[in-house]
Design a protein around this motif. Sequence first.
Motif, mmCIF file in Angstrom:
data_model
loop_
_atom_site.group_PDB
_atom_site.id
_atom_site.type_symbol
_atom_site.label_atom_id
_atom_site.label_comp_id
_atom_site.label_asym_id
_atom_site.label_seq_id
_atom_site.Cartn_x
_atom_site.Cartn_y
_atom_site.Cartn_z
ATOM 1 N N GLN A 118 0.826 -1.198 0.000
ATOM 2 C CA GLN A 118 0.000 0.000 0.000
ATOM 3 C C GLN A 118 0.863 1.251 0.000
ATOM 4 O O GLN A 118 0.586 2.218 -0.724
ATOM 5 N N HIS A 119 1.919 1.271 0.816
ATOM 6 C CA HIS A 119 2.821 2.414 0.859
ATOM 7 C C HIS A 119 3.523 2.607 -0.474
ATOM 8 O O HIS A 119 3.700 3.743 -0.933
ATOM 9 N N ARG A 120 3.921 1.501 -1.085
ATOM 10 C CA ARG A 120 4.599 1.590 -2.379
ATOM 11 C C ARG A 120 3.649 2.148 -3.443
ATOM 12 O O ARG A 120 4.031 3.008 -4.248
ATOM 13 N N ALA A 121 2.424 1.708 -3.430
ATOM 14 C CA ALA A 121 1.439 2.191 -4.394
ATOM 15 C C ALA A 121 1.145 3.669 -4.191
ATOM 16 O O ALA A 121 0.986 4.429 -5.156
ATOM 17 N N LEU A 122 1.081 4.113 -2.927
ATOM 18 C CA LEU A 122 0.839 5.520 -2.632
ATOM 19 C C LEU A 122 2.008 6.375 -3.116
ATOM 20 O O LEU A 122 1.810 7.443 -3.716
ATOM 21 N N ALA A 123 3.225 5.931 -2.860
ATOM 22 C CA ALA A 123 4.410 6.679 -3.305
ATOM 23 C C ALA A 123 4.436 6.793 -4.825
ATOM 24 O O ALA A 123 4.766 7.848 -5.384
ATOM 25 N N GLU A 124 4.080 5.722 -5.515
ATOM 26 C CA GLU A 124 4.048 5.753 -6.975
ATOM 27 C C GLU A 124 2.980 6.714 -7.484
ATOM 28 O O GLU A 124 3.195 7.440 -8.470
ATOM 29 N N ALA A 125 1.824 6.757 -6.811
ATOM 30 C CA ALA A 125 0.751 7.669 -7.208
ATOM 31 C C ALA A 125 1.186 9.120 -7.034
ATOM 32 O O ALA A 125 0.888 9.979 -7.877
ATOM 33 N N ILE A 126 1.889 9.414 -5.955
ATOM 34 C CA ILE A 126 2.353 10.781 -5.696
ATOM 35 C C ILE A 126 3.362 11.212 -6.749
ATOM 36 O O ILE A 126 3.311 12.343 -7.267
ATOM 37 N N GLU A 127 4.281 10.331 -7.104
ATOM 38 C CA GLU A 127 5.285 10.683 -8.114
ATOM 39 C C GLU A 127 4.645 10.859 -9.486
ATOM 40 O O GLU A 127 5.049 11.722 -10.267
ATOM 41 N N LEU A 128 3.638 10.046 -9.801
ATOM 42 C CA LEU A 128 2.917 10.212 -11.058
ATOM 43 C C LEU A 128 2.197 11.564 -11.074
ATOM 44 O O LEU A 128 2.178 12.262 -12.100
ATOM 45 N N GLU A 129 1.621 11.934 -9.940
ATOM 46 C CA GLU A 129 0.940 13.218 -9.850
ATOM 47 C C GLU A 129 1.918 14.366 -10.089
ATOM 48 O O GLU A 129 1.593 15.337 -10.783
ATOM 49 N N ARG A 130 3.118 14.274 -9.528
ATOM 50 C CA ARG A 130 4.129 15.320 -9.755
ATOM 51 C C ARG A 130 4.421 15.476 -11.247
ATOM 52 O O ARG A 130 4.558 16.585 -11.766
ATOM 53 N N GLU A 131 4.521 14.345 -11.921
ATOM 54 C CA GLU A 131 4.816 14.383 -13.357
ATOM 55 C C GLU A 131 3.681 15.029 -14.140
ATOM 56 O O GLU A 131 3.910 15.862 -15.027
ATOM 57 N N LEU A 132 2.451 14.686 -13.805
ATOM 58 C CA LEU A 132 1.297 15.215 -14.522
ATOM 59 C C LEU A 132 1.100 16.711 -14.291
ATOM 60 O O LEU A 132 0.570 17.413 -15.155
ATOM 61 N N LEU A 133 1.533 17.195 -13.133
ATOM 62 C CA LEU A 133 1.323 18.606 -12.786
ATOM 63 C C LEU A 133 2.554 19.467 -13.042
ATOM 64 O O LEU A 133 2.546 20.669 -12.752
ATOM 65 N N SER A 134 3.612 18.884 -13.579
ATOM 66 C CA SER A 134 4.886 19.598 -13.695
ATOM 67 C C SER A 134 4.774 20.861 -14.548
ATOM 68 O O SER A 134 5.393 21.887 -14.231
ATOM 69 N N GLU A 135 3.992 20.827 -15.617
ATOM 70 C CA GLU A 135 3.869 22.004 -16.482
ATOM 71 C C GLU A 135 3.164 23.138 -15.760
ATOM 72 O O GLU A 135 3.564 24.305 -15.866
ATOM 73 N N LEU A 136 2.123 22.824 -14.997
ATOM 74 C CA LEU A 136 1.419 23.860 -14.244
ATOM 75 C C LEU A 136 2.313 24.420 -13.142
ATOM 76 O O LEU A 136 2.261 25.611 -12.831
ATOM 77 N N ARG A 137 3.126 23.571 -12.537
ATOM 78 C CA ARG A 137 4.022 24.035 -11.479
ATOM 79 C C ARG A 137 5.055 25.013 -12.020
ATOM 80 O O ARG A 137 5.408 25.988 -11.347
#
Length: 304
Positions: A118-137
């Motif tokens: 579960q922790h591994r899946a959460l960490a992967e979701a957070i990193e994917l979110e960073r990638e998807l939002l990188s242009e807006l950031r």
Amino acid sequence: MHLVLITGMSGSGKSVALNALEDLGFYCVDNLPPELLLPLIKLERANEAGNLAIAMDVRSAASLPQVPSQLAQLKIQGVQVDCLFLDASTDTLMRRFSETRRRHPLSKTDTSQNINDQHRALAEAIELERELLSELRADAHVIDSSIIRPTQLQSYVKSFIDAPGEQLTLVFESFAFKRGVPNDADFVFDVRMLPNPHYEPGLRDLTGCDRPVIDFLQQQADVQTMLDQIHTFLDHWLEAMAHNHRSYVTVAIGCTGGQHRSVYLVEQLNTLFAPRWSTLKRHREMAARHPDQLGSEHVATRVV
């Protein structure tokens, strides 16, 4: 019309920022799909609305790439657009999701999985979110909410709104290295090698805003040298950054405790640059230690 677009990582405090803007009289819309942005602006302008705040997040991931072009179009139409991105460290976000037991929007966690999976899946979701939002950031003013209180975040947001959007704004922030480097920093200066007032019994409980500490540090040649060199570096490059359409530049000054040397230098730099640039100053550790005793001028102050 003044439009504030709030984006950022899930669990970073977007709802706190939206509440702060609502307190300032903004009409707030949470989790608006990007496809509805332009129609909403058109409707609100027809109704002669003044201030509008919209929160978007990764739940609209498929249509987020169209947002930058929409914002550019709105600016051409005369809308004042400010973008605010809330960020936090991965460890902080994981802890917040664990404490609230909420699922991350991108998480595919199966409750039957063991805790490590579960922790591994959460960490992967957070990193994917960073990638998807990188242009807006990249095009937004970033606030790191990792270790600040909600009241501090509200203060930062309100100061961000006060800063003029037509020119580059300098954000000076003091911090303690022992509590981590701010994620929102564009430049980080380490001043831990400078003489430390902490070891002077009469100065230990004071801060870099207090006259005895100021007098002590002004007598130290190395402190003045550091101040002059940071000033010279920033003064040389700020025009180039402004010409590159940068709206915000965050300069973080760090010492051991975030109480004396870094605070003093932030105050001095703010004074030096305020006549020419719009500036904000933040003292992260001071506000965290004394949220009730410190005035807003010690937390997040705007100087134009």
